[in-house]
Design a protein around this motif. Structure first.
Motif, PDB file in Angstrom:
ATOM      1  N   PRO A 196       0.843  -1.282  -0.170  1.00 45.67           N
ATOM      2  CA  PRO A 196       0.031  -0.018  -0.045  1.00 45.67           C
ATOM      3  C   PRO A 196       0.875   1.334  -0.032  1.00 45.67           C
ATOM      4  O   PRO A 196       1.783   1.249   0.638  1.00 45.67           O
ATOM      5  CB  PRO A 196      -0.852  -0.109   1.213  1.00 45.67           C
ATOM      6  CG  PRO A 196      -0.828  -1.571   1.779  1.00 45.67           C
ATOM      7  CD  PRO A 196       0.603  -2.307   0.993  1.00 45.67           C
ATOM      8  N   GLY A 197       0.449   2.125  -0.967  1.00 47.85           N
ATOM      9  CA  GLY A 197       1.268   3.504  -1.021  1.00 47.85           C
ATOM     10  C   GLY A 197       2.133   3.415  -2.264  1.00 47.85           C
ATOM     11  O   GLY A 197       2.828   4.620  -2.378  1.00 47.85           O
TER      12      GLY A 197
ATOM     13  N   SER B 107       0.114   5.795  -5.063  1.00 49.89           N
ATOM     14  CA  SER B 107      -0.783   5.753  -3.845  1.00 49.89           C
ATOM     15  C   SER B 107      -1.584   4.709  -3.783  1.00 49.89           C
ATOM     16  O   SER B 107      -2.810   4.753  -3.473  1.00 49.89           O
ATOM     17  CB  SER B 107      -1.224   7.120  -3.540  1.00 49.89           C
ATOM     18  OG  SER B 107      -0.503   8.207  -3.652  1.00 49.89           O
TER      19      SER B 107
ATOM     20  N   SER C  76     -12.798   6.799  -7.967  1.00 51.49           N
ATOM     21  CA  SER C  76     -12.071   6.291  -6.614  1.00 51.49           C
ATOM     22  C   SER C  76     -10.407   6.233  -7.220  1.00 51.49           C
ATOM     23  O   SER C  76      -9.731   5.885  -6.309  1.00 51.49           O
ATOM     24  CB  SER C  76     -12.357   4.728  -6.619  1.00 51.49           C
ATOM     25  OG  SER C  76     -12.402   3.936  -8.005  1.00 51.49           O
TER      26      SER C  76
ATOM     27  N   VAL D  89      -2.248  -5.461  -4.354  1.00 53.82           N
ATOM     28  CA  VAL D  89      -1.792  -4.550  -3.368  1.00 53.82           C
ATOM     29  C   VAL D  89      -2.015  -4.944  -1.908  1.00 53.82           C
ATOM     30  O   VAL D  89      -3.094  -5.210  -1.426  1.00 53.82           O
ATOM     31  CB  VAL D  89      -2.612  -2.896  -3.426  1.00 53.82           C
ATOM     32  CG1 VAL D  89      -2.001  -2.132  -2.484  1.00 53.82           C
ATOM     33  CG2 VAL D  89      -2.389  -2.506  -4.867  1.00 53.82           C
TER      34      VAL D  89
ATOM     35  N   ARG E 170      -4.777   9.876  -8.158  1.00 51.73           N
ATOM     36  CA  ARG E 170      -3.745   8.837  -8.156  1.00 51.73           C
ATOM     37  C   ARG E 170      -3.205   8.235  -9.398  1.00 51.73           C
ATOM     38  O   ARG E 170      -2.058   7.731  -9.486  1.00 51.73           O
ATOM     39  CB  ARG E 170      -4.312   7.759  -7.008  1.00 51.73           C
ATOM     40  CG  ARG E 170      -4.674   8.245  -5.730  1.00 51.73           C
ATOM     41  CD  ARG E 170      -5.101   7.212  -4.762  1.00 51.73           C
ATOM     42  NE  ARG E 170      -6.205   6.547  -5.064  1.00 51.73           N
ATOM     43  CZ  ARG E 170      -6.125   5.058  -5.491  1.00 51.73           C
ATOM     44  NH1 ARG E 170      -4.985   4.313  -5.282  1.00 51.73           N
ATOM     45  NH2 ARG E 170      -7.289   4.478  -5.945  1.00 51.73           N
TER      46      ARG E 170
ATOM     47  N   LYS F  90      -3.684   1.283  -3.021  1.00 50.49           N
ATOM     48  CA  LYS F  90      -4.706   0.977  -1.865  1.00 50.49           C
ATOM     49  C   LYS F  90      -4.935  -0.787  -2.142  1.00 50.49           C
ATOM     50  O   LYS F  90      -5.027  -1.039  -3.438  1.00 50.49           O
ATOM     51  CB  LYS F  90      -5.824   1.651  -1.696  1.00 50.49           C
ATOM     52  CG  LYS F  90      -5.581   3.343  -1.692  1.00 50.49           C
ATOM     53  CD  LYS F  90      -7.144   3.681  -1.704  1.00 50.49           C
ATOM     54  CE  LYS F  90      -6.795   5.555  -1.599  1.00 50.49           C
ATOM     55  NZ  LYS F  90      -8.088   6.210  -1.325  1.00 50.49           N
ATOM     56  N   PRO F  91      -5.289  -1.251  -1.041  1.00 52.05           N
ATOM     57  CA  PRO F  91      -5.703  -2.501  -1.084  1.00 52.05           C
ATOM     58  C   PRO F  91      -6.767  -2.880  -2.191  1.00 52.05           C
ATOM     59  O   PRO F  91      -7.036  -4.084  -3.050  1.00 52.05           O
ATOM     60  CB  PRO F  91      -5.908  -3.106   0.133  1.00 52.05           C
ATOM     61  CG  PRO F  91      -5.098  -2.492   1.182  1.00 52.05           C
ATOM     62  CD  PRO F  91      -4.732  -1.156   0.225  1.00 52.05           C
ATOM     63  N   GLU F  92      -7.780  -1.815  -1.985  1.00 48.91           N
ATOM     64  CA  GLU F  92      -9.010  -1.933  -3.056  1.00 48.91           C
ATOM     65  C   GLU F  92      -8.439  -1.835  -4.548  1.00 48.91           C
ATOM     66  O   GLU F  92      -9.344  -1.760  -5.431  1.00 48.91           O
ATOM     67  CB  GLU F  92     -10.130  -0.974  -2.468  1.00 48.91           C
ATOM     68  CG  GLU F  92      -9.527   0.389  -2.334  1.00 48.91           C
ATOM     69  CD  GLU F  92      -9.080   0.692  -0.930  1.00 48.91           C
ATOM     70  OE1 GLU F  92      -8.572  -0.140  -0.272  1.00 48.91           O
ATOM     71  OE2 GLU F  92      -9.605   2.018  -0.418  1.00 48.91           O
ATOM     72  N   ASP F  93      -7.468  -1.341  -4.950  1.00 48.57           N
ATOM     73  CA  ASP F  93      -7.036  -1.411  -6.376  1.00 48.57           C
ATOM     74  C   ASP F  93      -6.656  -2.641  -6.876  1.00 48.57           C
ATOM     75  O   ASP F  93      -6.313  -2.886  -7.963  1.00 48.57           O
ATOM     76  CB  ASP F  93      -5.788  -0.337  -6.298  1.00 48.57           C
ATOM     77  CG  ASP F  93      -6.124   1.005  -6.154  1.00 48.57           C
ATOM     78  OD1 ASP F  93      -5.374   1.707  -5.621  1.00 48.57           O
ATOM     79  OD2 ASP F  93      -7.343   1.334  -6.626  1.00 48.57           O
TER      80      ASP F  93
END
Length: 116
Positions: A14-15, A87, A65, A114, A69, A89-92
């Motif tokens: 993440p990130g 950046s 969303s 991620v 980014r 995120k796990p939801e990506d």
């Protein structure tokens, strides 16, 4: 018709950042520059969604969303489109595909995970 080969996916914390590439081929690849190219994402157990789009003029649109980014851009001389993802995120997490908008034949996609 155009066919696409996606690459550049992987496992990232993440990130972190990734840059995906999308190489077009096919009998009309010389017309790549006039087409709207889109990146789609299919998360586990979810429907495929369009996350970013670039039209022939270079104008881009993004799903809320990923705004701020992700950046989609293209190199028409190389018949290639890109998706710069920052950046993350796990939801990506999901399989990312590029295609026309509206889509034609789907490629294999590239997996983005991620996770820490």
């Amino acid at each position: 018709q155009l066919e696409f080969v996606e690459s550049g996916g992987g496992l990232v914390q993440p990130g972190g950042s990734l840059r995906l590439s999308c190489a077009a081929s096919g009998s009309i690849f010389s017309l790549f520059s006039i087409y709207t190219i889109a990146w789609y994402r299919q998360a586990p157990e979810k429907e495929r969604e369009l996350v970013a789009r670039i039209i022939h003029s270079g104008r881009t649109t993004y799903v809320d969303s990923v705004k701020g980014r992700f950046t989609v851009f293209r190199d028409n001389a190389k018949n290639t489109a890109y998706l710069q993802m920052n950046s993350l995120k796990p939801e990506d997490t999901g399989v990312y595909y590029c295609n026309l908008d509206p889509p034609g034949k789907w490629g294999q996609g590239t997996q983005v995970t991620v996770s820490s």
